[in-house]
Design a protein around this motif. Sequence first.
Motif, PDB file in Angstrom:
ATOM      1  N   ASP A  77      11.192  -6.248  -4.809  1.00 17.19           N
ATOM      2  CA  ASP A  77      11.901  -5.017  -5.144  1.00 17.19           C
ATOM      3  C   ASP A  77      13.373  -5.179  -4.783  1.00 17.19           C
ATOM      4  O   ASP A  77      14.040  -6.061  -5.307  1.00 17.19           O
ATOM      5  CB  ASP A  77      11.227  -3.845  -4.422  1.00 17.19           C
ATOM      6  CG  ASP A  77      11.643  -2.477  -4.928  1.00 17.19           C
ATOM      7  OD1 ASP A  77      12.430  -2.395  -5.895  1.00 17.19           O
ATOM      8  OD2 ASP A  77      11.183  -1.467  -4.359  1.00 17.19           O
ATOM      9  N   LEU A  78      13.887  -4.400  -3.873  1.00 18.12           N
ATOM     10  CA  LEU A  78      15.311  -4.397  -3.563  1.00 18.12           C
ATOM     11  C   LEU A  78      15.664  -5.521  -2.599  1.00 18.12           C
ATOM     12  O   LEU A  78      14.934  -5.793  -1.646  1.00 18.12           O
ATOM     13  CB  LEU A  78      15.713  -3.050  -2.961  1.00 18.12           C
ATOM     14  CG  LEU A  78      15.428  -1.820  -3.825  1.00 18.12           C
ATOM     15  CD1 LEU A  78      15.813  -0.549  -3.084  1.00 18.12           C
ATOM     16  CD2 LEU A  78      16.171  -1.910  -5.153  1.00 18.12           C
ATOM     17  N   TYR A 104       0.833  -1.202   0.000  1.00 23.21           N
ATOM     18  CA  TYR A 104       0.000   0.000   0.000  1.00 23.21           C
ATOM     19  C   TYR A 104       0.868   1.252   0.000  1.00 23.21           C
ATOM     20  O   TYR A 104       0.643   2.186  -0.773  1.00 23.21           O
ATOM     21  CB  TYR A 104      -0.911  -0.024   1.223  1.00 23.21           C
ATOM     22  CG  TYR A 104      -1.620   1.277   1.507  1.00 23.21           C
ATOM     23  CD1 TYR A 104      -2.796   1.615   0.851  1.00 23.21           C
ATOM     24  CD2 TYR A 104      -1.105   2.168   2.456  1.00 23.21           C
ATOM     25  CE1 TYR A 104      -3.447   2.806   1.115  1.00 23.21           C
ATOM     26  CE2 TYR A 104      -1.744   3.360   2.722  1.00 23.21           C
ATOM     27  CZ  TYR A 104      -2.916   3.676   2.053  1.00 23.21           C
ATOM     28  OH  TYR A 104      -3.552   4.873   2.325  1.00 23.21           O
ATOM     29  N   LEU A 105       1.889   1.292   0.859  1.00 24.18           N
ATOM     30  CA  LEU A 105       2.756   2.466   0.964  1.00 24.18           C
ATOM     31  C   LEU A 105       3.605   2.645  -0.287  1.00 24.18           C
ATOM     32  O   LEU A 105       3.825   3.769  -0.751  1.00 24.18           O
ATOM     33  CB  LEU A 105       3.641   2.345   2.202  1.00 24.18           C
ATOM     34  CG  LEU A 105       2.893   2.342   3.536  1.00 24.18           C
ATOM     35  CD1 LEU A 105       3.833   1.944   4.664  1.00 24.18           C
ATOM     36  CD2 LEU A 105       2.267   3.702   3.812  1.00 24.18           C
ATOM     37  N   ALA A 106       4.079   1.532  -0.850  1.00 26.92           N
ATOM     38  CA  ALA A 106       4.874   1.621  -2.077  1.00 26.92           C
ATOM     39  C   ALA A 106       4.027   2.131  -3.236  1.00 26.92           C
ATOM     40  O   ALA A 106       4.466   2.986  -4.021  1.00 26.92           O
ATOM     41  CB  ALA A 106       5.466   0.256  -2.412  1.00 26.92           C
ATOM     42  N   ASP A 107       2.808   1.629  -3.345  1.00 26.59           N
ATOM     43  CA  ASP A 107       1.931   2.066  -4.429  1.00 26.59           C
ATOM     44  C   ASP A 107       1.526   3.534  -4.260  1.00 26.59           C
ATOM     45  O   ASP A 107       1.442   4.278  -5.244  1.00 26.59           O
ATOM     46  CB  ASP A 107       0.675   1.192  -4.479  1.00 26.59           C
ATOM     47  CG  ASP A 107       0.948  -0.229  -4.950  1.00 26.59           C
ATOM     48  OD1 ASP A 107       2.053  -0.468  -5.485  1.00 26.59           O
ATOM     49  OD2 ASP A 107       0.070  -1.089  -4.766  1.00 26.59           O
ATOM     50  N   ARG A 108       1.279   3.946  -3.033  1.00 25.29           N
ATOM     51  CA  ARG A 108       0.780   5.309  -2.804  1.00 25.29           C
ATOM     52  C   ARG A 108       1.876   6.356  -2.884  1.00 25.29           C
ATOM     53  O   ARG A 108       1.658   7.451  -3.404  1.00 25.29           O
ATOM     54  CB  ARG A 108       0.091   5.371  -1.440  1.00 25.29           C
ATOM     55  CG  ARG A 108      -0.492   6.737  -1.098  1.00 25.29           C
ATOM     56  CD  ARG A 108      -1.420   6.676   0.078  1.00 25.29           C
ATOM     57  NE  ARG A 108      -1.929   7.994   0.434  1.00 25.29           N
ATOM     58  CZ  ARG A 108      -2.795   8.239   1.412  1.00 25.29           C
ATOM     59  NH1 ARG A 108      -3.280   7.225   2.134  1.00 25.29           N
ATOM     60  NH2 ARG A 108      -3.200   9.470   1.676  1.00 25.29           N
ATOM     61  N   TYR A 109       3.076   6.017  -2.367  1.00 25.75           N
ATOM     62  CA  TYR A 109       4.124   7.031  -2.231  1.00 25.75           C
ATOM     63  C   TYR A 109       5.361   6.741  -3.088  1.00 25.75           C
ATOM     64  O   TYR A 109       6.301   7.537  -3.081  1.00 25.75           O
ATOM     65  CB  TYR A 109       4.542   7.164  -0.769  1.00 25.75           C
ATOM     66  CG  TYR A 109       3.402   7.602   0.131  1.00 25.75           C
ATOM     67  CD1 TYR A 109       2.836   8.860  -0.006  1.00 25.75           C
ATOM     68  CD2 TYR A 109       2.886   6.739   1.093  1.00 25.75           C
ATOM     69  CE1 TYR A 109       1.779   9.255   0.804  1.00 25.75           C
ATOM     70  CE2 TYR A 109       1.837   7.126   1.912  1.00 25.75           C
ATOM     71  CZ  TYR A 109       1.285   8.381   1.766  1.00 25.75           C
ATOM     72  OH  TYR A 109       0.239   8.773   2.565  1.00 25.75           O
ATOM     73  N   GLY A 110       5.378   5.624  -3.783  1.00 30.34           N
ATOM     74  CA  GLY A 110       6.540   5.305  -4.597  1.00 30.34           C
ATOM     75  C   GLY A 110       7.745   4.852  -3.798  1.00 30.34           C
ATOM     76  O   GLY A 110       8.877   4.880  -4.309  1.00 30.34           O
ATOM     77  N   ALA A 111       7.535   4.426  -2.550  1.00 29.35           N
ATOM     78  CA  ALA A 111       8.645   3.971  -1.714  1.00 29.35           C
ATOM     79  C   ALA A 111       9.207   2.656  -2.239  1.00 29.35           C
ATOM     80  O   ALA A 111       8.479   1.823  -2.783  1.00 29.35           O
ATOM     81  CB  ALA A 111       8.185   3.794  -0.271  1.00 29.35           C
ATOM     82  N   ARG A 112      10.512   2.471  -2.073  1.00 30.98           N
ATOM     83  CA  ARG A 112      11.161   1.204  -2.421  1.00 30.98           C
ATOM     84  C   ARG A 112      11.105   0.270  -1.216  1.00 30.98           C
ATOM     85  O   ARG A 112      11.287   0.706  -0.069  1.00 30.98           O
ATOM     86  CB  ARG A 112      12.617   1.444  -2.823  1.00 30.98           C
ATOM     87  CG  ARG A 112      12.811   2.436  -3.945  1.00 30.98           C
ATOM     88  CD  ARG A 112      12.159   2.010  -5.245  1.00 30.98           C
ATOM     89  NE  ARG A 112      12.611   0.723  -5.735  1.00 30.98           N
ATOM     90  CZ  ARG A 112      13.667   0.568  -6.548  1.00 30.98           C
ATOM     91  NH1 ARG A 112      14.379   1.631  -6.934  1.00 30.98           N
ATOM     92  NH2 ARG A 112      14.010  -0.632  -6.987  1.00 30.98           N
ATOM     93  N   VAL A 113      10.854  -0.996  -1.474  1.00 30.34           N
ATOM     94  CA  VAL A 113      10.737  -1.995  -0.414  1.00 30.34           C
ATOM     95  C   VAL A 113      11.966  -2.885  -0.430  1.00 30.34           C
ATOM     96  O   VAL A 113      12.355  -3.407  -1.485  1.00 30.34           O
ATOM     97  CB  VAL A 113       9.462  -2.838  -0.592  1.00 30.34           C
ATOM     98  CG1 VAL A 113       9.345  -3.866   0.540  1.00 30.34           C
ATOM     99  CG2 VAL A 113       8.226  -1.947  -0.636  1.00 30.34           C
ATOM    100  N   LEU A 114      12.580  -3.049   0.730  1.00 36.54           N
ATOM    101  CA  LEU A 114      13.778  -3.874   0.864  1.00 36.54           C
ATOM    102  C   LEU A 114      13.499  -5.070   1.758  1.00 36.54           C
ATOM    103  O   LEU A 114      12.852  -4.946   2.807  1.00 36.54           O
ATOM    104  CB  LEU A 114      14.936  -3.082   1.477  1.00 36.54           C
ATOM    105  CG  LEU A 114      15.500  -1.894   0.716  1.00 36.54           C
ATOM    106  CD1 LEU A 114      14.727  -0.621   1.037  1.00 36.54           C
ATOM    107  CD2 LEU A 114      16.970  -1.680   1.081  1.00 36.54           C
TER     108      LEU A 114
END
Length: 229
Positions: A88-89, A57-67
């Motif tokens: 992702d990373l 949800y946060l990655a889709d909404r804010y473009g954050a990268r997930v590690l």
Amino acid sequence: MAVLTDDGIVLIDALTSAADAENVLLPGLRDLGADPEKIRYIVVTHGHDDHFGGARYLADRYGARVLMSATDWDLVAGTQPADAPARDLEIADGQRLTLGGTAIQLHHTPGHTPGTVSPIIPVRRGSARHTAMLWGGTNPPTTPTAPRTYLKSIHSFLAQMRRTNADVELSTAPTTMASSVPSSSAAGPTVRPLRARTHADAAVYDGDGLHAAWTPRQPEPGVSVQSLY
């Protein structure tokens, strides 16, 4: 947990679901005066849904990268939970994630899951500087061989704690933190356990029961680490 830097926010884990992210994590950031639009990275300490549930949800909404570690990306892919983030990373053992001059060390500590990761974060409280450790997977495993792996990870992470003079203990599971996280021996730096309230209402407390608001060491001023739940 949020690491607030001058160049954005690093989240450590993302609660259990998109609803938790929206209704608990985001209001927690705003209460701290932090803008969720500045979330840049989400470090998932291990591949259980109570840690990555809000990441997609946060990655889709804010473009954050997930590690996450490659091993636990594989773990998540194998179970295919509904809220799983897109792969992702991948976190390498000993990797440094740097944002705004703040370098977070990410160490592989398998045991709780095959790819658990435990961060070390430079922090300060007022003018006092510290180094915080976050044990990424608290409950020991129950399979026959995995406890040996868990114990080996404790020893290796203790060595990293001594190397960095870690003196603040944090945990991804604050209700069981006091009994499960590694502590330094008399030969190493003294690390005072911290206490917290229930997982749903957690705030970091020092050994005297006083609220501790820790801020990362680099850069100065204005970077902080906060517990959001």
